[in-house]
Write a protein that holds these residues in place. Structure first.
Motif, PDB file in Angstrom:
ATOM      1  N   PHE A  46      44.093  42.267  38.723  1.00  0.00           N
ATOM      2  CA  PHE A  46      43.889  43.179  39.848  1.00  0.00           C
ATOM      3  C   PHE A  46      43.895  42.424  41.182  1.00  0.00           C
ATOM      4  CE2 PHE A  46      40.769  45.152  42.760  1.00  0.00           C
ATOM      5  CZ  PHE A  46      41.394  46.369  42.983  1.00  0.00           C
ATOM      6  N   HIS A  47      43.143  41.342  41.245  1.00  0.00           N
ATOM      7  CA  HIS A  47      43.052  40.584  42.498  1.00  0.00           C
ATOM      8  C   HIS A  47      44.383  39.926  42.845  1.00  0.00           C
ATOM      9  CE1 HIS A  47      38.840  41.290  43.147  1.00  0.00           C
ATOM     10  NE2 HIS A  47      38.529  40.830  41.944  1.00  0.00           N
ATOM     11  N   ARG A  48      45.106  39.449  41.844  1.00  0.00           N
ATOM     12  CA  ARG A  48      46.414  38.844  42.119  1.00  0.00           C
ATOM     13  C   ARG A  48      47.370  39.886  42.696  1.00  0.00           C
ATOM     14  NH1 ARG A  48      49.511  37.004  44.337  1.00  0.00           N
ATOM     15  NH2 ARG A  48      51.331  35.726  43.793  1.00  0.00           N
ATOM     16  N   TYR A  49      47.331  41.110  42.183  1.00  0.00           N
ATOM     17  CA  TYR A  49      48.182  42.179  42.684  1.00  0.00           C
ATOM     18  C   TYR A  49      47.857  42.475  44.152  1.00  0.00           C
ATOM     19  CZ  TYR A  49      50.147  46.898  43.189  1.00  0.00           C
ATOM     20  OH  TYR A  49      50.830  48.010  43.638  1.00  0.00           O
ATOM     21  N   LEU A  50      46.583  42.562  44.488  1.00  0.00           N
ATOM     22  CA  LEU A  50      46.188  42.809  45.872  1.00  0.00           C
ATOM     23  C   LEU A  50      46.614  41.666  46.788  1.00  0.00           C
ATOM     24  CD1 LEU A  50      42.572  44.309  45.653  1.00  0.00           C
ATOM     25  CD2 LEU A  50      44.751  45.515  45.815  1.00  0.00           C
ATOM     26  N   GLU A  51      46.461  40.428  46.313  1.00  0.00           N
ATOM     27  CA  GLU A  51      46.834  39.261  47.110  1.00  0.00           C
ATOM     28  C   GLU A  51      48.323  39.278  47.451  1.00  0.00           C
ATOM     29  OE1 GLU A  51      45.662  36.011  44.684  1.00  0.00           O
ATOM     30  OE2 GLU A  51      43.511  36.356  44.964  1.00  0.00           O
ATOM     31  N   ALA A  52      49.118  39.827  46.545  1.00  0.00           N
ATOM     32  CA  ALA A  52      50.564  39.884  46.767  1.00  0.00           C
ATOM     33  C   ALA A  52      50.959  41.014  47.716  1.00  0.00           C
ATOM     34  CB  ALA A  52      51.281  40.063  45.427  1.00  0.00           C
ATOM     35  N   GLY A  53      49.978  41.822  48.136  1.00  0.00           N
ATOM     36  CA  GLY A  53      50.257  42.909  49.062  1.00  0.00           C
ATOM     37  C   GLY A  53      50.354  44.272  48.420  1.00  0.00           C
ATOM     38  N   GLY A  54      50.155  44.348  47.100  1.00  0.00           N
ATOM     39  CA  GLY A  54      50.243  45.629  46.409  1.00  0.00           C
ATOM     40  C   GLY A  54      49.085  46.548  46.759  1.00  0.00           C
ATOM     41  N   ASN A  55      49.364  47.863  46.769  1.00  0.00           N
ATOM     42  CA  ASN A  55      48.290  48.807  47.105  1.00  0.00           C
ATOM     43  C   ASN A  55      48.247  50.030  46.184  1.00  0.00           C
ATOM     44  OD1 ASN A  55      50.502  50.394  47.971  1.00  0.00           O
ATOM     45  ND2 ASN A  55      49.397  51.157  49.760  1.00  0.00           N
TER      46      ASN A  55
END
Length: 369
Positions: A46-55
């Protein structure tokens, strides 16, 4: 094409990433326990997805018997990102087999389901609330009016449909428009190189009526990753597609030829087969976003780079040809060949360029002067 480039979902002002994070494996309970992940493992993804800019994050009350929603609610609250995340959840599946109203798409269950999801997700609103599966009995008008009530009550922001016939989605949207109710903005449907069935009606319907499509299973349940191979016993390889009794064991020669084409294209581009297959889906007409899952951060990192390249036209054409399925029955009559010769044989009608002026030209057969 990176995750921090956002696109409008359907005919709405909601901006979402081209790759959505699927969380069906967040948790270890219920139907999905066989490949579920712990809270710690889920949190890393989850955190990796957010770090990549995903929303754009997708879940459902049915996933891991509610654990997916609970874990997501905790992760979102702890990270303080509720306003940034576009949170999607779904309802339909029964939460109590002894209660006939504890499942399906009726108003009673819809309201019960949204309240339960709000508690598990630790939020006071859901960005996109979706009917998970057509139950074949609830009037579409009841579903649309309940969606409208939930939006007006502030419990959801937008409504969507998953796994429904195209006529049902069209009926829902036109009913909402005719009665000034909240429209549906999203369709969630299976779509991949190995399953292009929604192109028959759903894609054109979505484009016409303003429903952006999010594609689930863009890798064909894992078949398009290349980790499975043809053997005398059927499907060989390690994964859930080779489990006992899996219907995926039966694969056609066309599907194996498609896999070979995909492998060749991936080799030319220096990408994995999964990256190419995902790129093809996410860049197809009418597709707003593709839903991706991951067993860990390493797999997610590889997945998130799938849109960093543009498929060359000639290689996309190879994939299109290898994955195409001839139109069946009445749908053959709607193909360009039939349209040109049967419906209007005296006219040639093409795509309209910019600044198009409505001019009709007579079609003259080649060589006739």
């Amino acid at each position: 094409m990176s995750l921090d480039h956002y696109y409008l979902l359907g005919r709405s002002g909601l901006r979402v990433s081209r790759l959505a994070l699927g969380t069906m494996n967040f948790g270890t309970g219920g139907f999905h326990a066989a490949y579920g992940k712990t809270r710690q493992e889920s949190g890393a993804v989850f955190h990796r997805y957010l770090e990549a800019g995903g929303n754009f994050v997708d879940t459902a009350d049915f996933y891991t018997a509610g654990e997916s929603e609970t874990i997501l609610g905790d992760l979102i609250a702890e990270a303080g990102v509720r306003d940034r995340v576009v949170l999607t959840t779904k309802f339909t599946n029964s939460v109590d087999p002894k209660d006939p109203n504890a499942g399906g798409n009726g108003r009673k269950h819809m309201i019960r389901a949204v309240e339960a999801s709000l508690r598990r997700l630790r939020t006071d609103y859901i960005d996109l609330f979706m009917l998970h599966t057509w139950d074949r009995i609830t009037p579409v008008e009841e579903v649309v009016r309940t969606f409208d009530d939930l939006v007006r009550a502030g419990k959801i922001r937008y409504a969507g449909l998953s796994d429904v016939p195209s006529w049902y989605a069209a009926r829902a949207q036109t009913y909402a428009e005719a009665h000034s109710l909240e429209p549906v903005i999203n369709l969630q449907l299976p779509y991949s190189l190995i399953d292009r069935a929604i192109e028959t009606e759903h894609v054109a319907m979505g484009q016409s009526l303003g429903l952006g499509i999010t594609a689930w299973s863009p890798l064909g349940g894992g078949f398009l990753t290349g980790k499975y191979r043809h053997s005398d016993q059927g499907l060989a390889g390690e994964g859930r597609l080779t489990g006992a009794g899996s219907p995926a064991q039966a694969r056609t020669e066309r599907e194996w030829r498609l896999l070979a084409t995909l492998e060749g294209v991936a080799g030319e581009l220096g990408l994995t087969m999964a990256q190419v297959a995902l790129n093809w889906v996410a860049t197809q007409p009418g597709i707003a976003s593709a839903i991706v899952g991951a067993s860990g951060t390493e797999q997610l990192d590889t997945t998130l780079t799938a849109l960093d390249v543009e498929l060359p036209a000639e290689l996309r054409a190879q994939l299109d040809e290898a994955s195409s399925v001839p139109a069946a029955s009445v749908y053959r009559m709607f193909t360009p060949g039939y349209q040109g010769w049967l419906v209007n044989p005296g006219l040639r009608v093409g795509d309209k360029p910019a600044e198009y002026a409505p001019v009709v030209r007579n079609w003259v057969p080649e060589g006739s002067g």
